[in-house]
Design an enzyme around this catalytic site. Structure first.
Site, PDB file in Angstrom:
ATOM      1  N   HIS A 116       1.186   4.768   1.766  1.00 39.25           N
ATOM      2  CA  HIS A 116       0.757   5.376   3.031  1.00 39.25           C
ATOM      3  C   HIS A 116       0.938   6.892   2.982  1.00 39.25           C
ATOM      4  O   HIS A 116       1.617   7.425   2.108  1.00 39.25           O
ATOM      5  CB  HIS A 116       1.529   4.751   4.193  1.00 39.25           C
ATOM      6  CG  HIS A 116       1.030   3.383   4.549  1.00 39.25           C
ATOM      7  ND1 HIS A 116       0.421   3.102   5.742  1.00 39.25           N
ATOM      8  CD2 HIS A 116       1.021   2.219   3.841  1.00 39.25           C
ATOM      9  CE1 HIS A 116       0.073   1.822   5.771  1.00 39.25           C
ATOM     10  NE2 HIS A 116       0.433   1.260   4.626  1.00 39.25           N
TER      11      HIS A 116
ATOM     12  N   HIS B 123      -8.716   3.100  -1.965  1.00 38.44           N
ATOM     13  CA  HIS B 123      -7.712   4.145  -1.732  1.00 38.44           C
ATOM     14  C   HIS B 123      -6.797   4.202  -2.957  1.00 38.44           C
ATOM     15  O   HIS B 123      -6.564   3.171  -3.597  1.00 38.44           O
ATOM     16  CB  HIS B 123      -6.847   3.816  -0.511  1.00 38.44           C
ATOM     17  CG  HIS B 123      -7.603   3.447   0.714  1.00 38.44           C
ATOM     18  ND1 HIS B 123      -7.085   2.608   1.676  1.00 38.44           N
ATOM     19  CD2 HIS B 123      -8.832   3.808   1.158  1.00 38.44           C
ATOM     20  CE1 HIS B 123      -7.950   2.464   2.656  1.00 38.44           C
ATOM     21  NE2 HIS B 123      -9.022   3.183   2.358  1.00 38.44           N
TER      22      HIS B 123
ATOM     23  N   HIS C  71      -3.188   4.511   5.386  1.00 38.98           N
ATOM     24  CA  HIS C  71      -3.218   4.462   3.927  1.00 38.98           C
ATOM     25  C   HIS C  71      -3.516   5.855   3.369  1.00 38.98           C
ATOM     26  O   HIS C  71      -4.336   6.590   3.926  1.00 38.98           O
ATOM     27  CB  HIS C  71      -4.310   3.514   3.438  1.00 38.98           C
ATOM     28  CG  HIS C  71      -4.025   2.082   3.704  1.00 38.98           C
ATOM     29  ND1 HIS C  71      -4.786   1.076   3.177  1.00 38.98           N
ATOM     30  CD2 HIS C  71      -3.066   1.462   4.438  1.00 38.98           C
ATOM     31  CE1 HIS C  71      -4.319  -0.082   3.567  1.00 38.98           C
ATOM     32  NE2 HIS C  71      -3.273   0.126   4.347  1.00 38.98           N
TER      33      HIS C  71
ATOM     34  N   HIS D 135       3.584  -5.164   3.829  1.00 40.38           N
ATOM     35  CA  HIS D 135       3.055  -5.707   5.085  1.00 40.38           C
ATOM     36  C   HIS D 135       3.449  -7.165   5.285  1.00 40.38           C
ATOM     37  O   HIS D 135       3.737  -7.887   4.325  1.00 40.38           O
ATOM     38  CB  HIS D 135       1.534  -5.556   5.115  1.00 40.38           C
ATOM     39  CG  HIS D 135       1.083  -4.143   5.246  1.00 40.38           C
ATOM     40  ND1 HIS D 135       0.918  -3.519   6.457  1.00 40.38           N
ATOM     41  CD2 HIS D 135       0.791  -3.216   4.303  1.00 40.38           C
ATOM     42  CE1 HIS D 135       0.524  -2.277   6.267  1.00 40.38           C
ATOM     43  NE2 HIS D 135       0.436  -2.059   4.963  1.00 40.38           N
TER      44      HIS D 135
ATOM     45  N   HIS E 189       0.827  -1.209   0.000  1.00 44.55           N
ATOM     46  CA  HIS E 189       0.000   0.000   0.000  1.00 44.55           C
ATOM     47  C   HIS E 189       0.862   1.259   0.000  1.00 44.55           C
ATOM     48  O   HIS E 189       1.974   1.243   0.513  1.00 44.55           O
ATOM     49  CB  HIS E 189      -0.883   0.056   1.266  1.00 44.55           C
ATOM     50  CG  HIS E 189      -1.703  -1.156   1.480  1.00 44.55           C
ATOM     51  ND1 HIS E 189      -1.450  -2.049   2.493  1.00 44.55           N
ATOM     52  CD2 HIS E 189      -2.783  -1.629   0.806  1.00 44.55           C
ATOM     53  CE1 HIS E 189      -2.342  -3.033   2.445  1.00 44.55           C
ATOM     54  NE2 HIS E 189      -3.158  -2.803   1.432  1.00 44.55           N
TER      55      HIS E 189
ATOM     56  N   ASP F 277      -4.058   1.350  -2.977  1.00 46.48           N
ATOM     57  CA  ASP F 277      -4.417  -0.037  -2.644  1.00 46.48           C
ATOM     58  C   ASP F 277      -3.987  -0.936  -3.800  1.00 46.48           C
ATOM     59  O   ASP F 277      -4.690  -1.067  -4.800  1.00 46.48           O
ATOM     60  CB  ASP F 277      -5.926  -0.173  -2.419  1.00 46.48           C
ATOM     61  CG  ASP F 277      -6.399   0.371  -1.087  1.00 46.48           C
ATOM     62  OD1 ASP F 277      -5.551   0.657  -0.218  1.00 46.48           O
ATOM     63  OD2 ASP F 277      -7.624   0.506  -0.918  1.00 46.48           O
TER      64      ASP F 277
ATOM     65  N   ARG G  15       4.108  -3.872   9.504  1.00 48.84           N
ATOM     66  CA  ARG G  15       4.859  -3.305   8.379  1.00 48.84           C
ATOM     67  C   ARG G  15       6.289  -3.814   8.451  1.00 48.84           C
ATOM     68  O   ARG G  15       7.002  -3.500   9.389  1.00 48.84           O
ATOM     69  CB  ARG G  15       4.824  -1.782   8.480  1.00 48.84           C
ATOM     70  CG  ARG G  15       3.394  -1.261   8.517  1.00 48.84           C
ATOM     71  CD  ARG G  15       3.297   0.150   9.010  1.00 48.84           C
ATOM     72  NE  ARG G  15       1.889   0.526   9.141  1.00 48.84           N
ATOM     73  CZ  ARG G  15       1.438   1.752   9.093  1.00 48.84           C
ATOM     74  NH1 ARG G  15       2.277   2.769   8.973  1.00 48.84           N
ATOM     75  NH2 ARG G  15       0.148   1.991   9.201  1.00 48.84           N
TER      76      ARG G  15
ATOM     77  N   HIS H 235     -11.585   0.688   1.571  1.00 48.86           N
ATOM     78  CA  HIS H 235     -10.410  -0.073   1.153  1.00 48.86           C
ATOM     79  C   HIS H 235     -10.829  -1.031   0.042  1.00 48.86           C
ATOM     80  O   HIS H 235     -11.935  -1.549   0.047  1.00 48.86           O
ATOM     81  CB  HIS H 235      -9.844  -0.854   2.346  1.00 48.86           C
ATOM     82  CG  HIS H 235      -8.648  -1.664   1.999  1.00 48.86           C
ATOM     83  ND1 HIS H 235      -7.447  -1.094   1.659  1.00 48.86           N
ATOM     84  CD2 HIS H 235      -8.472  -2.991   1.930  1.00 48.86           C
ATOM     85  CE1 HIS H 235      -6.577  -2.046   1.400  1.00 48.86           C
ATOM     86  NE2 HIS H 235      -7.175  -3.218   1.562  1.00 48.86           N
TER      87      HIS H 235
END
Length: 182
Positions: free
Chosen positions: A71, A106, A86, A147, A69, A109, A163, A94
């Site tokens: 951020h 997002h 995010h 992640h 993702h 994503d 993370r 999401h």
């Protein structure tokens, strides 16, 4: 230049180009969030007419699926937590932006990258309407986070776990000028 697992991560041009209204290419070096270690991946971003193409190459990562993702903040300190949540300027749910669009996901994503038993994996996605610089969905200076677990696409953020990799998106090349119409 670093060599790990037979793959080479090439040195990066990380300076921002002054005076550019938009960018054409960018990169982020994914480093482990738990301390000083060699990079675990390289993300290459290229602006296209359809949106932002994002290619992620991971080396020496843990096998399995891992959520990926963009951020909010370009800060990978504090175990990657300083990157914030995010990037979601519209408050969208999401999802998976390549298929759900910006109404259903997002802007960053990107789903999951599959890392094989040898620790390597590649994911290429196109993020529609996302840019490196300029506009509501610009991502230069933000962080890409890898992640620990897979993104299950649940609300609000995909339940992908901690993370373990993080890199700041930097502009590496200006947007090429379009040729004038004949």
């Amino acid at each position: 230049m670093r060599t790990r697992g037979g793959l080479v991560l090439v040195g990066l041009l990380l300076g921002l180009w002054p005076g550019e209204a938009s960018a054409g290419a960018g990169r982020a070096v994914l480093k482990l969030t738990g301390g000083e270690a060699p990079p675990v991946g390289l993300v290459t971003l290229t602006e296209t007419q359809e949106g932002l193409e994002v290619r992620t190459d991971v080396v020496n990562g843990p096998p399995g699926q891992h959520g990926l993702h963009i951020h909010e903040y370009g800060d990978c300190s504090d175990g990657g937590d300083a990157a914030g949540g995010h990037f979601n300027p519209d408050g969208a749910p999401h999802g998976f932006v390549p298929s759900d669009g910006l109404v259903g996901a997002h802007p960053g994503d990107m789903g999951n990258i599959d890392i094989g038993p040898d620790g390597s994996g590649t994911l290429t996605v196109l993020l529609p309407q996302v840019t490196l610089s300029g506009g509501s969905y610009s991502v230069a200076g933000r962080a890409i986070v890898l992640h620990q677990g897979p993104d299950d696409f649940s609300q609000p953020t995909g339940n992908a776990g901690s993370r373990f990799g993080c890199g700041v998106i930097m502009i590496t090349a200006p947007l090429a000028a379009e040729a004038p119409a004949p």
